[in-house]
Design an enzyme around this catalytic site. Structure first.
Site, PDB file in Angstrom:
ATOM      1  N   SER A  29      28.496 -10.026 -18.999  1.00 51.44           N
ATOM      2  CA  SER A  29      29.664 -10.781 -19.142  1.00 51.44           C
ATOM      3  C   SER A  29      30.559 -10.878 -17.618  1.00 51.44           C
ATOM      4  O   SER A  29      30.970 -11.714 -17.164  1.00 51.44           O
ATOM      5  CB  SER A  29      30.870 -10.176 -20.148  1.00 51.44           C
ATOM      6  OG  SER A  29      31.074  -8.826 -20.035  1.00 51.44           O
TER       7      SER A  29
ATOM      8  N   ARG B 161       0.727  -1.189  -0.024  1.00 52.71           N
ATOM      9  CA  ARG B 161      -0.018  -0.070   0.049  1.00 52.71           C
ATOM     10  C   ARG B 161       0.839   1.273  -0.175  1.00 52.71           C
ATOM     11  O   ARG B 161       0.347   2.254  -0.567  1.00 52.71           O
ATOM     12  CB  ARG B 161      -0.994  -0.031   1.175  1.00 52.71           C
ATOM     13  CG  ARG B 161      -0.384   0.061   2.587  1.00 52.71           C
ATOM     14  CD  ARG B 161      -1.367  -0.157   3.538  1.00 52.71           C
ATOM     15  NE  ARG B 161      -1.399  -1.568   3.766  1.00 52.71           N
ATOM     16  CZ  ARG B 161      -0.787  -2.293   4.537  1.00 52.71           C
ATOM     17  NH1 ARG B 161       0.545  -1.785   5.072  1.00 52.71           N
ATOM     18  NH2 ARG B 161      -0.968  -3.363   4.885  1.00 52.71           N
TER      19      ARG B 161
ATOM     20  N   HIS C 191      22.122  -4.847  -0.153  1.00 50.84           N
ATOM     21  CA  HIS C 191      22.623  -6.141  -0.593  1.00 50.84           C
ATOM     22  C   HIS C 191      22.314  -6.187  -2.138  1.00 50.84           C
ATOM     23  O   HIS C 191      21.334  -5.751  -2.661  1.00 50.84           O
ATOM     24  CB  HIS C 191      21.539  -7.152  -0.117  1.00 50.84           C
ATOM     25  CG  HIS C 191      21.981  -8.773   0.029  1.00 50.84           C
ATOM     26  ND1 HIS C 191      22.282  -9.196  -1.177  1.00 50.84           N
ATOM     27  CD2 HIS C 191      22.109  -9.284   1.154  1.00 50.84           C
ATOM     28  CE1 HIS C 191      22.633 -10.406  -0.870  1.00 50.84           C
ATOM     29  NE2 HIS C 191      22.714 -10.647   0.570  1.00 50.84           N
TER      30      HIS C 191
ATOM     31  N   GLU D 110       6.362  -3.181  14.013  1.00 47.97           N
ATOM     32  CA  GLU D 110       6.671  -3.774  12.913  1.00 47.97           C
ATOM     33  C   GLU D 110       5.577  -3.088  12.041  1.00 47.97           C
ATOM     34  O   GLU D 110       5.853  -2.733  10.919  1.00 47.97           O
ATOM     35  CB  GLU D 110       6.436  -5.300  12.992  1.00 47.97           C
ATOM     36  CG  GLU D 110       6.817  -6.052  11.584  1.00 47.97           C
ATOM     37  CD  GLU D 110       5.979  -6.066  10.814  1.00 47.97           C
ATOM     38  OE1 GLU D 110       6.258  -6.691   9.651  1.00 47.97           O
ATOM     39  OE2 GLU D 110       4.555  -5.962  11.213  1.00 47.97           O
TER      40      GLU D 110
ATOM     41  N   HIS E  50      -5.591  -7.204   8.920  1.00 44.54           N
ATOM     42  CA  HIS E  50      -5.463  -5.904   9.384  1.00 44.54           C
ATOM     43  C   HIS E  50      -7.047  -5.440   9.771  1.00 44.54           C
ATOM     44  O   HIS E  50      -7.056  -4.290   9.657  1.00 44.54           O
ATOM     45  CB  HIS E  50      -4.909  -5.184   8.593  1.00 44.54           C
ATOM     46  CG  HIS E  50      -3.099  -5.316   8.567  1.00 44.54           C
ATOM     47  ND1 HIS E  50      -2.271  -4.329   7.744  1.00 44.54           N
ATOM     48  CD2 HIS E  50      -2.439  -6.114   9.080  1.00 44.54           C
ATOM     49  CE1 HIS E  50      -1.123  -4.938   7.849  1.00 44.54           C
ATOM     50  NE2 HIS E  50      -1.286  -5.799   8.838  1.00 44.54           N
TER      51      HIS E  50
END
Length: 681
Positions: free
Chosen positions: A565, A181, A623, A387, A493
């Site tokens: 490559s 959302r 990452h 959270e 929720h």
């Protein structure tokens, strides 16, 4: 209720015996692991969940603090060291909300924005239930033409823009689904909308899917999905965190939360708004939802006023951190398991089915300690807070303990919504995928009596975002997993995600809560007690090859030049290094030689995938192999920097990100096998 559970379990055992459904499930060779599997109990899992669902517990509220104290005290009663860690964060709460169609006269309507009380489910009348709203949506008073934007994805807005729709000053209405959302809000804001309404369409999680609550598990007509609209794919955690920006001195938290008002509504409230649209027909039949009339795009003729009064405030939240100290040479190394505790309402599925399972792990570990077990490595059990607003508690923990975690964390094992049904699924860093399969092979599926491993694909998906592994994996490179038992779940929720729903539709016997505790806890024990860490980097190398193929395909779809490559060579080098290390793992196990140096390389290899600069436009995410997609929200992108620049058509960016990813993978290859190959020709 406990008597009912015992009767149901007895009936299941009779059925299994009569139908010949009992199957031999391998028992762990380690006696303490075998003992662990016998301890988690449906009755205790029920007891835990009954407490958490007895009160709504939104982050930062008194009820939320009550759950922190309960969790800490229960951990201590099991003989474990447990403390509450308080963190101040930015939170938001609704004061007043109105949403109206103000013209034309025949369409005038005011949304109710209130979920119905269900007499069969008395908790739905609890006056402490927070009104329907979107976390971090700002105050505002805006009026504009209404425009329907389907799921509010970037491609949905682009389709309408190409058809000539001018979004400036409009109020968009989007249905929930497909993307997070917060991404819908970010895109609407970027296209110039003055506000956004998000509704749950019955085609997605309502009556088109099956019977609705309270007769069934799907979303009823007044049910509303609350939730945060933080721009999670740019940065999780407290929006005030300056590490979200490239220039911390000039960072402003409004860069990661909306500047336009956003409000969720039910499909009962949405219907008059959608019926008041004319204008463009739908770009595709897939835009048609489940309400019983033809949808139109608009804009207008409906003019809509959205007015929100939101209290943005800095307030405390409370992580509960429980530690079981290791005793071996590896005692400073950490295996972390975690689940968040805060919920938008009662949280029977999200998240407290996971909390109940985690407490059963803790209780079981307490029993094992009394029996003489002590893990080689330390185990940290984390009950996160905040959270739901944006991974606030876990991200703060990673920030405050980053150095220690990067040096000593073995893995982070996450469970969020543990149980909404009986279908097991896993997402994991590729190096940890085998341990998920191993653990499920030693746990019995409650419905069939078969090994759980025989009932799922044994292919762990790629981790995206939307739960508490995000900062561990994407920011500091700690390999992670996230597990769940899934089913028909339409009350996400809402006020109806409560004990009634769980007892009637989710897990009436609480046996799948036990199964989750068994799998999750067994994984933690295997990591904590293994002499040689059971990471499989051969699987990681294979995954890198698959990720490269998907990147090539995306480049062809976007007609972008992509010369892989460097990346191909780096992946080949990593695959060679992984093969060498796989043999080294076997040799060290068989020889009894010290595994310390090998384990250190196994632990630190994931960290080598981190780019110091981070991904384009979002330095928090470092990452290079996987991250949430910029416009995908919860959903993952592999080689995210490369794919992000492919989608933007930025050729120089594609080339640069390909080289960055290749460099990090080559470094990881060389590190993994202690310099056995250069990683590049």
């Amino acid at each position: 209720m406990m008597a009912r559970i015992e009767c149901l379990l007895a009936a299941l055992l009779v059925v299994f015996a009569a139908a010949g459904l009992a199957h031999a499930v391998p028992t762990p060779q380690d006696p303490f692991q075998a003992q662990f599997l016998t301890i988690p109990s449906p009755a205790y899992a029920y007891e835990h969940l009954a407490f958490y669902t007895s009160l709504p517990h939104v982050a930062g509220t008194p009820e939320d603090y009550d759950t922190a104290v309960y969790t800490r005290d229960l951990m201590r009663s099991y003989g474990l060291k447990s403390e509450i860690e308080e963190v101040d964060v930015l939170l938001s709460y609704p004061l007043k909300r109105t949403l109206k169609i103000v013209s034309p006269p025949e369409s005038v309507f005011e949304a109710v924005m209130q979920e119905d009380y269900e007499p069969k489910d008395p908790t739905t009348g609890d006056p402490r239930i927070i009104p329907t709203f979107n976390g971090y949506a700002p105050s505002g008073d805006v009026t504009g033409k209404l425009v329907y934007v389907n799921y509010g994805r970037i491609e949905d807005f682009q389709d309408l823009f190409n058809a000539g729709v001018n979004f400036e000053g409009t109020i968009a209405i989007a249905r929930y689904g497909q993307v997070f959302r917060g991404i819908k809000a970010m895109i609407a804001q970027q296209y110039g909308c003055a506000g956004l309404i998000i509704y749950s369409d019955p085609a997605d999680d309502g009556y088109d899917q099956g019977p609705v609550f309270p007769e069934g598990p799907w979303r009823s007509n007044t049910s509303v999905q609350r939730g945060s609209v933080q721009f999670l794919s740019i940065c999780p955690g407290d929006p005030r965190n300056p590490s979200c920006g490239y220039d911390p001195k000039n960072y402003n938290y409004t860069q990661t939360i909306p500047s336009i008002p956003v409000q969720p509504i039910s499909y009962s409230d949405a219907q008059p708004f959608l019926q008041a649209l004319a204008g463009l027909t739908l770009p595709s039949p897939s835009w048609q939802g489940g309400l019983g009339f033809p949808y139109r795009v608009g804009p207008g003729p409906a003019m809509v006023n959205l007015k929100l009064d939101i209290n943005m405030t800095v307030a405390p939240i409370w992580n509960v951190i429980t530690t079981i100290d290791g005793i071996g040479e590896e005692k400073d190394e950490l295996v972390l398991i975690g689940n968040h505790r805060d919920a938008w309402t009662f949280g029977a599925v999200d998240p407290n089915s996971g909390t109940a399972a985690m407490l059963e792990i803790a209780r079981s570990f307490g029993e094992l300690l009394k029996s003489g077990w002590q893990p080689k490595r330390s185990i940290v059990i984390c009950s996160w807070d905040g959270e739901e607003y944006g991974l606030l508690g876990s991200t703060a923990f990673v920030r405050d303990n980053a150095k220690k975690l990067q040096e000593k964390a073995i893995a982070y094992l996450n469970v969020d919504t543990a149980v909404s049904g009986s279908s097991f699924s896993s997402s994991a860093s590729p190096s940890l995928a085998d341990i998920v399969t191993q653990a499920t092979g030693q746990v019995t599926d409650p419905n069939t009596g078969k090994p759980l491993s025989s009932l799922w694909s044994q292919r762990s998906a790629v981790l995206g975002s939307g739960s508490d592994y995000t900062a561990f994996l994407d920011h500091i490179g700690v390999p992670s997993t996230s597990l769940s038992f899934d089913g028909d779940y339409g009350v996400y929720h809402s006020a109806y995600d409560d004990m009634y729903w769980m007892q009637n539709f989710g897990d009436p016997t609480f046996e799948y809560h036990v199964a989750m505790a068994q799998v999750w806890g067994l994984m933690a024990m295997k990591l904590a007690d293994s002499v040689v860490l059971p990471f499989n980097f051969t699987r990681y190398g294979d995954a890198l090859g698959e990720y490269l193929e998907s990147t090539k395909l995306l480049a062809s779809q976007y007609d972008v030049s992509f010369n892989p490559s460097d990346l191909s060579q780096a992946i080949a080098a990593f695959q060679k290094a992984a093969a060498v290390v796989s043999q080294e793992q076997v040799a060290v196990r068989e020889s009894g030689d010290s595994p310390k140096a090998l384990n250190e390389r196994l632990i630190q290899t994931e960290r080598q995938f981190l780019s110091k600069a981070g991904l384009p436009q979002r330095p928090f995410y470092k990452h290079v192999v996987q991250a949430p997609g910029l416009y995908q929200g919860y959903n993952p992108d592999t080689f995210p920097g490369v794919k992000q620049t492919i989608r933007s058509g930025h050729q120089l960016g594609v080339d640069l990100q390909q080289r960055v990813a290749a460099m990090r993978i080559a470094e990881a290859a060389n590190y993994l096998c202690d310099g056995c190959i250069s990683g590049r020709d």
